[in-house]
Every structure is written in C-alpha cells, then in structure tokens.
Design a protein around this motif. Structure first.
Motif, PDB file in Angstrom:
ATOM      1  N   CYS A  95       4.428  -0.251  -6.379  1.00 20.35           N
ATOM      2  CA  CYS A  95       3.437  -1.327  -6.234  1.00 20.35           C
ATOM      3  C   CYS A  95       2.025  -0.810  -6.435  1.00 20.35           C
ATOM      4  O   CYS A  95       1.182  -1.494  -7.020  1.00 20.35           O
ATOM      5  CB  CYS A  95       3.566  -1.981  -4.861  1.00 20.35           C
ATOM      6  SG  CYS A  95       5.071  -2.938  -4.666  1.00 20.35           S
ATOM      7  N   VAL A  96       1.763   0.416  -5.974  1.00 26.09           N
ATOM      8  CA  VAL A  96       0.424   0.993  -6.137  1.00 26.09           C
ATOM      9  C   VAL A  96       0.136   1.209  -7.618  1.00 26.09           C
ATOM     10  O   VAL A  96      -0.952   0.882  -8.105  1.00 26.09           O
ATOM     11  CB  VAL A  96       0.300   2.317  -5.346  1.00 26.09           C
ATOM     12  CG1 VAL A  96      -0.994   3.021  -5.678  1.00 26.09           C
ATOM     13  CG2 VAL A  96       0.389   2.054  -3.861  1.00 26.09           C
ATOM     14  N   ARG A  97       1.115   1.736  -8.358  1.00 27.23           N
ATOM     15  CA  ARG A  97       0.916   1.938  -9.797  1.00 27.23           C
ATOM     16  C   ARG A  97       0.719   0.619 -10.533  1.00 27.23           C
ATOM     17  O   ARG A  97      -0.154   0.504 -11.393  1.00 27.23           O
ATOM     18  CB  ARG A  97       2.103   2.693 -10.396  1.00 27.23           C
ATOM     19  CG  ARG A  97       1.986   4.185 -10.225  1.00 27.23           C
ATOM     20  CD  ARG A  97       3.053   4.907 -11.001  1.00 27.23           C
ATOM     21  NE  ARG A  97       4.250   4.907 -10.146  1.00 27.23           N
ATOM     22  CZ  ARG A  97       5.480   4.898 -10.578  1.00 27.23           C
ATOM     23  NH1 ARG A  97       5.736   4.894 -11.862  1.00 27.23           N
ATOM     24  NH2 ARG A  97       6.493   4.891  -9.745  1.00 27.23           N
ATOM     25  N   PRO A 117       4.973   3.303  -3.808  1.00 30.12           N
ATOM     26  CA  PRO A 117       4.335   3.909  -4.986  1.00 30.12           C
ATOM     27  C   PRO A 117       4.411   3.025  -6.234  1.00 30.12           C
ATOM     28  O   PRO A 117       3.461   2.991  -7.015  1.00 30.12           O
ATOM     29  CB  PRO A 117       5.113   5.201  -5.202  1.00 30.12           C
ATOM     30  CG  PRO A 117       5.825   5.468  -3.933  1.00 30.12           C
ATOM     31  CD  PRO A 117       6.015   4.155  -3.249  1.00 30.12           C
ATOM     32  N   LYS A 144      -0.397  -2.164  -9.274  1.00 33.00           N
ATOM     33  CA  LYS A 144      -1.690  -2.722  -8.863  1.00 33.00           C
ATOM     34  C   LYS A 144      -2.829  -2.049  -9.626  1.00 33.00           C
ATOM     35  O   LYS A 144      -3.749  -2.720 -10.106  1.00 33.00           O
ATOM     36  CB  LYS A 144      -1.872  -2.537  -7.354  1.00 33.00           C
ATOM     37  CG  LYS A 144      -3.159  -3.113  -6.813  1.00 33.00           C
ATOM     38  CD  LYS A 144      -3.198  -3.095  -5.303  1.00 33.00           C
ATOM     39  CE  LYS A 144      -3.172  -1.700  -4.751  1.00 33.00           C
ATOM     40  NZ  LYS A 144      -3.428  -1.642  -3.320  1.00 33.00           N
ATOM     41  N   LYS A 145      -2.759  -0.722  -9.767  1.00 39.82           N
ATOM     42  CA  LYS A 145      -3.812  -0.011 -10.496  1.00 39.82           C
ATOM     43  C   LYS A 145      -3.836  -0.429 -11.960  1.00 39.82           C
ATOM     44  O   LYS A 145      -4.900  -0.563 -12.556  1.00 39.82           O
ATOM     45  CB  LYS A 145      -3.605   1.498 -10.371  1.00 39.82           C
ATOM     46  CG  LYS A 145      -3.977   2.030  -9.020  1.00 39.82           C
ATOM     47  CD  LYS A 145      -3.799   3.536  -8.947  1.00 39.82           C
ATOM     48  CE  LYS A 145      -4.177   4.051  -7.570  1.00 39.82           C
ATOM     49  NZ  LYS A 145      -4.023   5.506  -7.465  1.00 39.82           N
ATOM     50  N   THR A 190       0.820  -1.202   0.000  1.00 41.25           N
ATOM     51  CA  THR A 190       0.000   0.000   0.000  1.00 41.25           C
ATOM     52  C   THR A 190       0.860   1.261   0.000  1.00 41.25           C
ATOM     53  O   THR A 190       0.532   2.241  -0.660  1.00 41.25           O
ATOM     54  CB  THR A 190      -0.923   0.009   1.232  1.00 41.25           C
ATOM     55  OG1 THR A 190      -1.729  -1.162   1.188  1.00 41.25           O
ATOM     56  CG2 THR A 190      -1.821   1.219   1.244  1.00 41.25           C
ATOM     57  N   LYS A 191       1.966   1.232   0.704  1.00 36.70           N
ATOM     58  CA  LYS A 191       2.804   2.427   0.847  1.00 36.70           C
ATOM     59  C   LYS A 191       3.823   2.593  -0.275  1.00 36.70           C
ATOM     60  O   LYS A 191       4.309   3.692  -0.491  1.00 36.70           O
ATOM     61  CB  LYS A 191       3.528   2.386   2.190  1.00 36.70           C
ATOM     62  CG  LYS A 191       2.590   2.517   3.357  1.00 36.70           C
ATOM     63  CD  LYS A 191       3.319   2.423   4.671  1.00 36.70           C
ATOM     64  CE  LYS A 191       2.338   2.471   5.824  1.00 36.70           C
ATOM     65  NZ  LYS A 191       3.001   2.278   7.101  1.00 36.70           N
TER      66      LYS A 191
END
Length: 59
Positions: free
Chosen positions: A35-37, A33, A39-40, A30-31
C-alpha cells in the motif's frame, strides 16, 4: 427526554465506529509495504500532473 438521550447515544456510537474504522484503515495502509508503494506511485503521478503547465503527465 428519553428520545433525545437515545438519539445522542446512537449518534455517538456511530461516529465512534467511523473514527475507529478510519484509524484502523490508516494504520493498515501505513504499515503495509504494498500500500505504501502504491500510495507513493499515485501521489507521484498527481504531483507530476499538477506541476505540468500543459495539464499532461511528464514523460
């Protein structure tokens, strides 16, 4: 009796380790960036794939 208590203790310990590892991984993903990109991007492709009636990606 002692064998049952030992089995309960070992089971509790292993389950606790699994839960703590999953929580740490979720916090990291979650923290972070990157991985967040990623995942999206993956979730966006899955939404496109599932919402298309032909079963193919939208172009």
């Amino acid at each position: 009796m002692a064998l049952g208590i030992t089995q309960i203790f070992i089971s509790f310990t292993i389950n606790f380790i699994i839960v703590m590892t999953a929580a740490k991984m979720a916090a990291f993903l979650t923290k972070n960036p990157l991985c967040v990109r990623a995942k999206k991007m993956v979730y966006g492709q899955r939404i496109d794939f599932s919402s298309n009636k032909n079963g193919a990606f939208k172009t």
